[in-house]
Design an enzyme around this catalytic site. Structure first.
Site, short mmCIF file in Angstrom:
data_model
loop_
_atom_site.label_atom_id
_atom_site.label_comp_id
_atom_site.label_asym_id
_atom_site.label_seq_id
_atom_site.Cartn_x
_atom_site.Cartn_y
_atom_site.Cartn_z
N HIS A 87 16.96 52.54 59.07
CA HIS A 87 17.12 54.35 57.90
C HIS A 87 17.36 55.60 58.16
CE1 HIS A 87 13.91 57.16 56.19
NE2 HIS A 87 13.60 57.36 57.83
N HIS A 111 17.13 62.29 62.98
CA HIS A 111 15.25 62.64 63.12
C HIS A 111 14.53 62.78 62.94
CE1 HIS A 111 15.17 59.96 59.57
NE2 HIS A 111 13.55 60.23 59.01
N GLU A 115 9.98 62.29 66.79
CA GLU A 115 9.22 62.27 66.69
C GLU A 115 8.02 60.62 66.95
OE1 GLU A 115 7.20 61.02 62.43
OE2 GLU A 115 8.65 62.78 62.40
N ASP A 116 9.09 59.87 66.72
CA ASP A 116 8.74 58.00 67.22
C ASP A 116 9.50 57.75 68.95
OD1 ASP A 116 7.88 57.99 64.87
OD2 ASP A 116 9.97 57.59 63.55
N ASP A 176 15.21 61.77 53.35
CA ASP A 176 14.06 61.54 54.10
C ASP A 176 13.48 60.48 53.41
OD1 ASP A 176 12.77 59.67 56.65
OD2 ASP A 176 11.03 60.92 55.40
#
Length: 717
Positions: A87, A111, A115-116, A176
């Protein structure tokens, strides 16, 4: 629906390279470490695309970013079954093909790490610097555990605020979303629809406003396929049926090429197929599609002057369709777009639309702000800044973004922000109006003088009473056109507020939020009673200029009372009714309204009879000391002038009013009827004793046959 079926752009686009096999790249990404002297195979396609736009780019930072992203996402899988690293690789490749610079690509690789994964912003900042850290933070979503249902709107608010300081944040977000939309087929249908609607309402308008047409058109087609599958399939069938060897655009393109070559103009003539949504729109507009409706001719030249040379040759050698001509070079769109648009008639009457632009314009038209590179890079030839600035000046920040950032601060409620954001982005055209001090205001198309007042004065616009548009008096509901000069007029009475009718004329979120906020703070003003009919005054259909003739605070014994009115209750707030604007020595009567205030009318005012009919008890009111003594604030009165229409009548009337030392608080002019014109003025006089002389001076104006005190009928109770 598979990911491939959700990609309707493939048949229409001439790509410089085939679609990358992300599954293969995912396997390559998991093969282990690579040597330090070469790039990992998984990002070789990114490097190739990046070097095509930036031959001298240093790819070392990209290698380091990829290594961190791959190691931190290792073991994570997408719902499609691909390794998650595919991704960020795909997002970075999209931006690289658009020409994004190295910092943007580095941030796009990282990016999702904060967050992950376990990677922190501090780690990103330490390894890659402040710029990359800011971009990664800008696109990082807020946690639902902290924000609940407000997580999505608050995440978009965060991204928009970050975009206001660095537009590259939104570039990464758009890429994205594009990759997520390409692979949305693995989601449940209801989730596909929800994501597609947000994309339609927010992301696509943002892509349009930032000029990133390459992303916008593909997003439109993907949304079209999900939300309107039947119409999408019909459009696909139409395009497939039109594809063949006998393309009328090919013939016209050959003729245009020969014409320009004979004229000595170096140009590249291409056929630019329309994307699915564009074909669908043309079909809805025209009904039956022509053979030339499935694409347009694109003429690319070297210099701006060559664009006009091409236009001249085409209009000389072909029959032009004049109504289709638009010059977006002399007057660029607010999203940086520049091009000449025209249409010409080819052989056998075929009409072809033609776009004419330079190669530089074409790059900006496709990639928008992405094509501008790093807007914050220091120009070596520029003098160094002597004082550091906390806020960087962004040359790519357009007026619409500045307005959005202004009003979002007032929309503290997430639902209000989310609804207002979508309404604001639905305004897809912008106008520029000029202020009398030489400044400009950028407003959405359809904006009124109400919007201009709030854009220029903020909350001070609550006291607006009208405007001058191109030098002429106008109501606040007047819709502005591109290039107008507007001067909002404010009342001296700072206690006055807006009319509810203004919400019918406000187009900007800033104006609507400010007006709504004022009524939230003044709930008694939102729905006036019959005795407060003066809140709508003498204007027609609630025009804002008339709405300013609202009750003026008088003076009680416990505080200042500018007009010197006394009522039975010494602690009551006293207001003079704007429907009849009493002045000494008028006989008075009053009525209690919401909040305990007393509205004072002239006894012969129609509102008095209306109040008595519905059982309202009158309140005794008189001028202070029984003599009508005035304070320094003077008095306010509404006069109606009946006249025959003639040139300069309005100018002569206003001159007579000014000569009598009266100030115009508001003015309305009704449309002429049988050559007769009705003017209504609310005026402030220094002394009520000057009223008779003022009325005589107005009657002396040529064409005026009557001047009287206003007597507005009260609405039915």
């Amino acid at each position: 629906m598979s990911a491939e079926a959700a990609d309707p752009g493939a048949p229409l686009r001439r790509r410089s390279r085939p679609r990358i096999d992300l599954r293969r790249l995912g396997r390559v990404a998991l093969r282990g470490p690579v040597s330090r002297d070469r790039l990992p195979d998984a990002i070789s396609h990114v490097a190739e695309a990046h070097r095509a736009h930036h031959p001298d780019a240093d790819l070392t930072i990209l290698r380091r970013a990829y290594v961190l992203a791959e190691s931190s996402h290792r073991g994570q899988m997408r719902k499609s079954g691909e390794p998650y690293i595919t991704h960020p690789l795909a997002v970075t490749l999209i931006l690289a093909e658009l020409g994004a610079e190295t910092t943007t690509l580095t941030a796009s690789l990282l990016h999702d790490t904060v967050e992950d994964t376990e990677v922190t912003l501090d780690q990103v900042k330490e390894q890659f610097g402040d710029e990359v850290c800011y971009l990664v933070d800008g696109v990082t979503k807020l946690e639902k555990v902290d924000y609940g249902a407000a997580a999505e709107p608050e995440t978009f608010r965060k991204m928009l605020v970050a975009t206001g300081n660095d537009v590259r944040v939104m570039s990464i977000k758009l890429a994205d979303r594009l990759h997520n939309m390409r692979t949305l087929g693995v989601m449940r249908p209801e989730k596909q629809a929800r994501i597609a609607k947000v994309t339609r309402d927010v992301l696509i308008p943002l892509a349009e406003r930032l000029g990133v047409q390459a992303l916008k058109t593909e997003l439109e087609d993907l949304v079209f396929a999900i939300l309107h599958p039947e119409e999408y399939e019909e459009t696909r069938a139409l395009i497939a049926a039109a594809t063949g060897p006998d393309d009328p655009l090919e013939t016209i393109a050959d003729n245009v090429t020969h014409t320009l070559r004979d004229a000595g103009i170096s140009a590249e003539v291409l056929i630019r197929p329309r994307h699915f949504v564009s074909v669908h729109r043309v079909r809805r507009k025209r009904g039956e599609l022509r053979g030339t409706d499935f694409g347009r001719l694109l003429v690319l030249v070297g210099e701006d002057a060559d664009c006009y040379a091409v236009l001249g040759e085409l209009h000389t050698c072909f029959t032009p369709v004049i109504s289709e001509f638009k010059d977006f070079i002399a007057a660029p769109k607010f999203n940086l777009y520049q091009s000449l648009h025209t249409a010409v008639v080819g052989p056998e009457g075929a009409v072809a639309e033609v776009l004419i632009r330079t190669h530089r314009m074409h790059k900006v038209a496709e990639a928008g702000v992405v094509a501008l590179g790093n807007p914050y890079a220091q120009d070596p030839a520029a003098p160094p800044q002597t004082e550091p600035s906390d806020e960087r000046a962004d040359p790519t920040r357009p007026g619409w973004l500045s307005r959005l950032l202004d009003w979002q601060e007032s929309a503290t409620d997430p639902d209000t922000f989310w609804t207002t954001l979508r309404d604001d982005l639905a305004q897809d055209r912008e106008i520029t109006v000029f202020r009398t001090d030489g400044g400009t205001l950028g407003l959405p198309a359809g904006a009124s003088c109400v919007d201009a007042a709030y854009a220029q004065y903020g909350d001070l616009a609550h006291t607006a009473i009208g405007a001058r548009v191109n030098g002429r008096l106008a109501t606040l509901s007047t819709v502005l056109s591109d290039g107008d000069t507007v001067q909002p007029l404010l009342a001296q009475d700072t206690a006055s507020g807006p009319s509810p009718d203004w919400l019918d004329h406000a187009r900007t979120p800033a104006a609507r939020i400010a007006i709504t906020g004022w009524f939230s703070d003044h709930p008694d003003e939102a729905k006036p009673d019959p005795e407060t009919a003066d809140a709508t005054g003498p204007g027609t259909r609630g025009e804002p200029a008339a709405a300013t003739e609202r009750e003026a605070p008088a003076r009680s014994r416990s505080g200042p009372r500018p007009t010197g009115v006394v009522v039975d209750d010494p602690n009551a707030q006293v207001r003079l009714a704007g429907c009849c604007t009493p002045v000494p020595p008028d006989e008075l009567t009053g009525f209690v309204v919401r909040g305990g205030a007393v509205t004072v009318h002239r006894r012969e005012c129609p509102a008095v009879a209306a109040m008595q009919e519905i059982g309202r008890a009158p309140v005794v009111a008189r001028w202070e000391d029984g003599e009508g003594r005035e304070s320094d604030a003077g008095c306010r009165v509404t006069l109606v002038a009946e006249s025959f229409g003639r040139p300069r009548l309005l100018a002569d009337l206003t001159e007579a009013i000014a000569t009598a030392d009266a100030a115009i608080v508001s003015a309305t002019v009704e449309p002429p009827s049988e050559q007769r014109v009705r003017h209504t003025y609310t005026l402030r006089l220094p002394d009520a004793a000057g009223l008779p002389g003022l009325m005589r001076a107005m009657r002396d104006v040529a064409g005026v046959y009557d001047v009287s005190r206003a007597q507005h009928p009260a609405p039915a109770g």
